[in-house]
Write an enzyme that holds these catalytic residues in place. Sequence first.
Site, PDB file in Angstrom:
ATOM      1  N   HIS A   1      -9.194  -3.312   4.392  1.00 36.73           N
ATOM      2  CA  HIS A   1      -9.554  -2.977   5.774  1.00 36.73           C
ATOM      3  C   HIS A   1      -8.506  -3.527   6.742  1.00 36.73           C
ATOM      4  O   HIS A   1      -7.848  -4.517   6.449  1.00 36.73           O
ATOM      5  CB  HIS A   1     -10.925  -3.582   6.101  1.00 36.73           C
ATOM      6  CG  HIS A   1     -11.676  -2.827   7.144  1.00 36.73           C
ATOM      7  ND1 HIS A   1     -11.416  -2.976   8.481  1.00 36.73           N
ATOM      8  CD2 HIS A   1     -12.659  -1.894   7.042  1.00 36.73           C
ATOM      9  CE1 HIS A   1     -12.230  -2.168   9.163  1.00 36.73           C
ATOM     10  NE2 HIS A   1     -12.994  -1.499   8.306  1.00 36.73           N
ATOM     11  N   GLU A   2      -8.329  -2.857   7.863  1.00 37.72           N
ATOM     12  CA  GLU A   2      -7.320  -3.333   8.827  1.00 37.72           C
ATOM     13  C   GLU A   2      -7.909  -3.557  10.203  1.00 37.72           C
ATOM     14  O   GLU A   2      -7.205  -3.717  11.187  1.00 37.72           O
ATOM     15  CB  GLU A   2      -6.167  -2.309   8.887  1.00 37.72           C
ATOM     16  CG  GLU A   2      -5.509  -2.145   7.531  1.00 37.72           C
ATOM     17  CD  GLU A   2      -4.349  -1.174   7.532  1.00 37.72           C
ATOM     18  OE1 GLU A   2      -3.851  -0.822   8.607  1.00 37.72           O
ATOM     19  OE2 GLU A   2      -3.946  -0.769   6.426  1.00 37.72           O
ATOM     20  N   GLU A  56       6.958  17.859 -22.806  1.00 38.18           N
ATOM     21  CA  GLU A  56       6.583  18.548 -21.559  1.00 38.18           C
ATOM     22  C   GLU A  56       7.775  19.379 -21.046  1.00 38.18           C
ATOM     23  O   GLU A  56       7.627  20.537 -20.660  1.00 38.18           O
ATOM     24  CB  GLU A  56       6.136  17.496 -20.532  1.00 38.18           C
ATOM     25  CG  GLU A  56       5.880  18.015 -19.131  1.00 38.18           C
ATOM     26  CD  GLU A  56       6.606  17.172 -18.095  1.00 38.18           C
ATOM     27  OE1 GLU A  56       7.596  17.686 -17.521  1.00 38.18           O
ATOM     28  OE2 GLU A  56       6.205  16.003 -17.858  1.00 38.18           O
TER      29      GLU A  56
HETATM   30 ZN   LIG Z   1      10.535  15.026 -16.539  1.00 31.21          ZN
END
Ligand SMILES: [Zn+2]
Length: 1012
Positions: free
Chosen positions: A329-330, A100
């Site tokens: 849930h709160e 990448e």
């Molecule tokens: Zn990276």
Amino acid sequence: MRIFLRIVRNFVLSASPYIPRRSITMVNTAAPPNPIKRVIENIPKSPQDNRAYRGIILANDLKAIVISDPAAEKAAAALDVNIGCMCDPWKLQGLAHFLEHMLFMGTKKFPEENAFEKYVSEHGGQYNAYTCEEHTNYHFDVAADYLETSLDRFAQFFISPLLTESGTEREVNAVNSEHENNLTSDSRRLDHLSRVTGDPKHDFNKFGTGNKDTLWFNPQKEGVAVREELLKFHQAYYSSNIMSLVVVGKESLDILTDMVVNMFSEVPNKNVTVPHWERPPFAPEQLQTQLKMVPVKDVRSLNIVWPTPDFHPFYKTKPGHYIGGLVGHEGPGSLLSALKLKGWSNTLHAGEDDGANGFQFFMLGVDLTEDGLAHTDEIIKMVYEYLNMLRAAGPQERIWAEEQQIQEIKFRFRDKEKPLGYARALAAGMQKYPIEEVITGPVLVSEYRPEVITDLLKYLVPENMRVAILSQQFKEIAGEKEPIYGIDYCLEKISKEKIETWRNVAVTDEIALPPPNDFIPQHFDILPPPTAIHRLPLLIRKTDMSRLWYLQDIEHKLPKACAFFELCSPAVYKDPLHANLTHVYVELFKDHINEMVYMAELAGMKYTVEQSKYGLTLLVRGYDDKIDVLLNMLVEKLMHFKPDPKRFEVLKEVYGRQLKNFFASEPNRQSMWYFNVLMSELCFTKEELMGAMDALTFDTVVELGPKLFAETYVEGFVYGNVSRKKAELMMDQVETALRSIATKTPDAHNRLRLVQLREGSSLVYHRENDVHKSSCVTNYYQTACEDSRMNMLLELFEQIINEPCFDILRTKEQLGYIVFSSVKNVSGVLGLQILVQSDRNPSHCDQRIESFLQEMEKFLENLTENEFQTHIEALAVKRLEKPKTIMQQASKYWNEIYVRQYNFDRDNLEVAILRTLTKTDLLNFVKDYLLQNGSQRKKLSIHITSTVPAKNARKKRSADGDEVKEDKPTVDPAPVTLTADKVDSPQTLKSKMGLAPLPPKYTDVDTVVTGY
Ligand SMILES: [Zn+2]
């Protein structure tokens, strides 16, 4: 609401300030002459969305969506390859991520190493990429006129990347440096540890980031040619049939379609099959285990993970969302409320977490108080109490339908997304949803299938879980060490007895399903435009105690609004004790109202109460229908708030650890904090705040209440689908409530000032860091006080050097993963900042930054007039890009009010000046203010030096242990050796230097505008 947020385990190309399956089977027709196999028109979208969409499948099976938006200032594109780090070869872990990085380093058609980055950045754009388990996603944006030429460069990544030998050798250092930056992240450490204690033969177990050992030293030892492996990986997996592409531009659908056909038809189709993992990543013997991990920071938490089959095919029902919404849930009756009542936890996250194609997880995480750490078995028991309650009650159509309604409203009145993030998300989504449902699929729920919910619940049982507990208390008992991150831990089997107890735990009265939500908005009418159209906020109300700014939105046409109220009070930052008191007071208040406001939050309303040096800022936003109801409730509760002694002890302890944990934060964060401490007129150090912790008692917090609003001044701003009358009413609510307490109005019109460095000063401030392996240097060059022309000279220079800074200091010199330049505008004083986080000594990096700046003078001189004008237009496009949402627009205006400059039309005014600047103007500015020996130059350098012994320091040894020569700098050394005066402490700096004047106000702040 607070469903489990995926642990950040993707690895991005660049840590620049902005920071994310299943292929569609297509019918293969025999060699069609048409470059397009299939066209999908009319992709369902929000009625609010005025962009046009078209899906296309190219002859090579690459799937694409083109989006036409004639109003777009910026174009964007994203390409997602359905392959990620789970396909790394075992002997080269991190290879997908490394590839990448390498794709950005030149292609056959555009061989220059930074060709793509340079082009995009010169035309107002930005770019990035990430790699995760089974995706690699590349994306960029650019000024809308330059889409076609950028896309041409981008497409070559997937057709003919160079992956040069020299680039490979250098970029592996960037990957290594990225890994070193992650080393101290406890969430990454936990994620890594849970993988490596799973099935050792499962691809999920791999180390996806990679480092110099896995990608360089080890393969070299074994005679593996890394560059060849990169080529092989690209050759094997970068196939058009598993790629999805999204292109957003201002051109018509037909022109965009042609671009995609012309540029991406060449991507080869290797008919790759998207991998599928039938087997879960944990074998039976790895379940019913408890991991105890020693974190770097002083944090405590309990995390449960249940592996499940892949429930993604049921995205129309979203069972994980349903169960996550209840467990997380709160509101009243929730698991979190019960845990808080015991004093064991303060926050809870629950929900499904993507695994990969074929398997998934359901996760639950809670923080632990000191007492909570002593009761982890009981907490687990309560989790099963809640789950058993859900099992006993069975799926509830009422709750599912409420969620369906909330999501429908959200979709109907959806905010417009910025093209870059939108393209990135859609490209990834295309791998998971049919093209026809890529917009609706991730949001809407349309099929109530209780049996699917019941089925998922079957996996959330003690026999199928893994528990992980984090605490520094485990130092003594952690007998094992994980080698890559150096994590101390131990792993134990949970006893059969405990499993049996948890399985059969009975449901108690403390917990219950949530009540119906009254905050779901009912009215969505858009106000008619006002008789007199105003473009900028106006002062519509002024009293001895307040100023109210207002603007009705006519751009976005959505039933939404934002309201900001800054309650200025001299009590909040009087001394370190008061700074602490206010912090804990605000935390106690938020804790107190959480159950009530949680329901509003579920229905799409948001609120924040924030502490600043000047007071408290209240922000309410969301659907305008109930915005005043929420504000009124907040203000009333705030005025009559009585802290709770038990919660005080818990939240004080949390705050104390947060202060301490600052010293374990990343060097670049520390450096930014020290800038504030050194340069702000008033900023208490972490040591000062820690020193005042003993005086922070329950009694002092209770006493603070009435003092907090005894002297108050309010500045407010209301923006959106709200009438002037309603805006005034909201301010009236706030003021009336305050007047019942306030005794006088302080002079809170002024802000704090910034230290003004003297001409010719060159200062250095040293700190050490014993947690992080990297060091960090921040060079700050103070230029001038707020002035439109000076602002634009500096921004233009930064626009021009931004890409060369990254290319030279990071890519070529390989100083470190985090390298960037930026403009700092603090308290109306401008400066250029260049930051490098590196394993080199800060003095070395400081010198390299100086050399780089000297080099930029020549670079500027050599710019052609054409190139210079391109940069001006690139900056103009960035500055003139319209905010996409009501909130983004409101924040921009609010910031002008907050800094007391009121330059609401800043972008237009400054861009007009920008367009008059000449190259000579810029060169003179750079010589005077930024270069060594410049008559106006003022420099402050902050050096944070790591005292952690370095392993694998790259200049020390190569794979065979030989000494490796220091990388040769790409630019000449600075002509003048660096000399700097040491700053001993923030106090000495402030006593030697004066303070800069306050910035001017651009709008009359006294005359109320009538007749809107
Ligand atoms: Zn990276």
